[in-house]
Design a protein around this motif. Sequence first.
Motif, PDB file in Angstrom:
ATOM      1  N   LEU A 106     -12.120  74.166  31.873  1.00 17.40           N
ATOM      2  CA  LEU A 106     -13.465  74.454  32.377  1.00 17.40           C
ATOM      3  C   LEU A 106     -13.712  73.760  33.712  1.00 17.40           C
ATOM      4  O   LEU A 106     -14.359  74.315  34.605  1.00 17.40           O
ATOM      5  CB  LEU A 106     -14.520  74.026  31.351  1.00 17.40           C
ATOM      6  N   ARG A 107     -13.175  72.543  33.837  1.00 14.73           N
ATOM      7  CA  ARG A 107     -13.338  71.816  35.099  1.00 14.73           C
ATOM      8  C   ARG A 107     -12.446  72.407  36.186  1.00 14.73           C
ATOM      9  O   ARG A 107     -12.817  72.429  37.356  1.00 14.73           O
ATOM     10  CB  ARG A 107     -12.984  70.323  34.905  1.00 14.73           C
ATOM     11  N   ARG A 108     -11.261  72.879  35.780  1.00 17.17           N
ATOM     12  CA  ARG A 108     -10.288  73.417  36.734  1.00 17.17           C
ATOM     13  C   ARG A 108      -9.721  74.717  36.197  1.00 17.17           C
ATOM     14  O   ARG A 108      -8.631  74.750  35.614  1.00 17.17           O
ATOM     15  CB  ARG A 108      -9.171  72.397  36.972  1.00 17.17           C
ATOM     16  N   PRO A 109     -10.446  75.814  36.376  1.00 17.13           N
ATOM     17  CA  PRO A 109     -10.036  77.102  35.788  1.00 17.13           C
ATOM     18  C   PRO A 109      -8.635  77.562  36.196  1.00 17.13           C
ATOM     19  O   PRO A 109      -7.996  78.308  35.447  1.00 17.13           O
ATOM     20  CB  PRO A 109     -11.101  78.071  36.308  1.00 17.13           C
ATOM     21  N   HIS A 110      -8.154  77.126  37.363  1.00 17.37           N
ATOM     22  CA  HIS A 110      -6.824  77.561  37.804  1.00 17.37           C
ATOM     23  C   HIS A 110      -5.716  77.038  36.899  1.00 17.37           C
ATOM     24  O   HIS A 110      -4.568  77.493  36.995  1.00 17.37           O
ATOM     25  CB  HIS A 110      -6.568  77.103  39.245  1.00 17.37           C
ATOM     26  N   LEU A 111      -6.031  76.096  35.987  1.00 24.07           N
ATOM     27  CA  LEU A 111      -5.014  75.552  35.085  1.00 24.07           C
ATOM     28  C   LEU A 111      -4.736  76.471  33.902  1.00 24.07           C
ATOM     29  O   LEU A 111      -3.752  76.258  33.177  1.00 24.07           O
ATOM     30  CB  LEU A 111      -5.448  74.175  34.577  1.00 24.07           C
ATOM     31  N   ALA A 112      -5.582  77.471  33.693  1.00 21.68           N
ATOM     32  CA  ALA A 112      -5.423  78.333  32.517  1.00 21.68           C
ATOM     33  C   ALA A 112      -4.073  79.044  32.505  1.00 21.68           C
ATOM     34  O   ALA A 112      -3.391  79.101  31.478  1.00 21.68           O
ATOM     35  CB  ALA A 112      -6.567  79.343  32.463  1.00 21.68           C
ATOM     36  N   LEU A 113      -3.673  79.588  33.657  1.00 21.20           N
ATOM     37  CA  LEU A 113      -2.413  80.343  33.717  1.00 21.20           C
ATOM     38  C   LEU A 113      -1.196  79.451  33.477  1.00 21.20           C
ATOM     39  O   LEU A 113      -0.353  79.773  32.630  1.00 21.20           O
ATOM     40  CB  LEU A 113      -2.299  81.071  35.052  1.00 21.20           C
ATOM     41  N   PRO A 114      -1.064  78.326  34.190  1.00 26.24           N
ATOM     42  CA  PRO A 114       0.102  77.476  33.900  1.00 26.24           C
ATOM     43  C   PRO A 114       0.100  76.934  32.480  1.00 26.24           C
ATOM     44  O   PRO A 114       1.165  76.761  31.882  1.00 26.24           O
ATOM     45  CB  PRO A 114      -0.004  76.349  34.944  1.00 26.24           C
ATOM     46  N   LEU A 115      -1.069  76.673  31.914  1.00 23.59           N
ATOM     47  CA  LEU A 115      -1.124  76.191  30.536  1.00 23.59           C
ATOM     48  C   LEU A 115      -0.557  77.240  29.587  1.00 23.59           C
ATOM     49  O   LEU A 115       0.199  76.924  28.663  1.00 23.59           O
ATOM     50  CB  LEU A 115      -2.569  75.855  30.161  1.00 23.59           C
ATOM     51  N   ALA A 116      -0.883  78.495  29.826  1.00 22.91           N
ATOM     52  CA  ALA A 116      -0.365  79.578  28.992  1.00 22.91           C
ATOM     53  C   ALA A 116       1.144  79.744  29.154  1.00 22.91           C
ATOM     54  O   ALA A 116       1.829  80.259  28.267  1.00 22.91           O
ATOM     55  CB  ALA A 116      -1.082  80.878  29.338  1.00 22.91           C
ATOM     56  N   GLN A 117       1.673  79.300  30.291  1.00 27.43           N
ATOM     57  CA  GLN A 117       3.101  79.446  30.585  1.00 27.43           C
ATOM     58  C   GLN A 117       3.955  78.386  29.897  1.00 27.43           C
ATOM     59  O   GLN A 117       5.181  78.538  29.798  1.00 27.43           O
ATOM     60  CB  GLN A 117       3.283  79.337  32.108  1.00 27.43           C
TER      61      GLN A 117
END
Length: 223
Positions: A106-117
């Motif tokens: 939520l603080r850094r939405p750009h982390l969603a994709l690498p987290l899923a990877q």
Amino acid sequence: MTLSPFPVDPDVMARIRPMQFRDATRVAELHHAAMGRSLWAQLGMPFLSALYRGLIDIPTFLGFAYVEEGEVRGFIAGSTDTGAMYGELMRRRGLFLAPFAAMGVLRRPHLALPLAQTGRYADISGLADVPGESLFCSFVPDLRGKRVSGHINKVLFDELRARGHTHVKVTTEVDNEGAHRQLRSWGFEERARFRFYDKDMVGYVLDLAACPRVEAVSRHPAI
């Protein structure tokens, strides 16, 4: 390059012990200070602390702390099988970790994709045939360059060898020249280049069975 046996300082070795549950917050602080750009660190201190609290009891996790006067001043984290470790972590602690990860995203939405990877790491890296891994290592600044990190690396590598592993892998960023020098000084050989978490990475592998610096010795058989 010809390697000689590692010159062990018994006083330094005596200060290294298995990581404990109570170390989680301090280890998270050290991790964040040294690897603030890593995905786990960017998810925030609450996530990092929860992550290490969850990892402590996972059988495939290997963690060691360097302690002076009761204070954890460095650590190393590794695994006998990283994929299995994260799988077990999600089964045991996934519901506990999820809110902390969500807060970080939520603080850094750009982390969603690498987290899923994350779950695809073994396949993308091309190093799935080497389950043993050194994952994270950090020390307070005044200990850097004093060979303490070499000792804690040796403890991890010796433990892996004692458990029957013939190789260990380490992944680092292409532009991390300090890490490249240290890994080559131990006899690691570059095995793979790949892109992960939107970064250019290098995968190194060390032949534990052939390295004169590694012994098949479990210094902490209780872990």
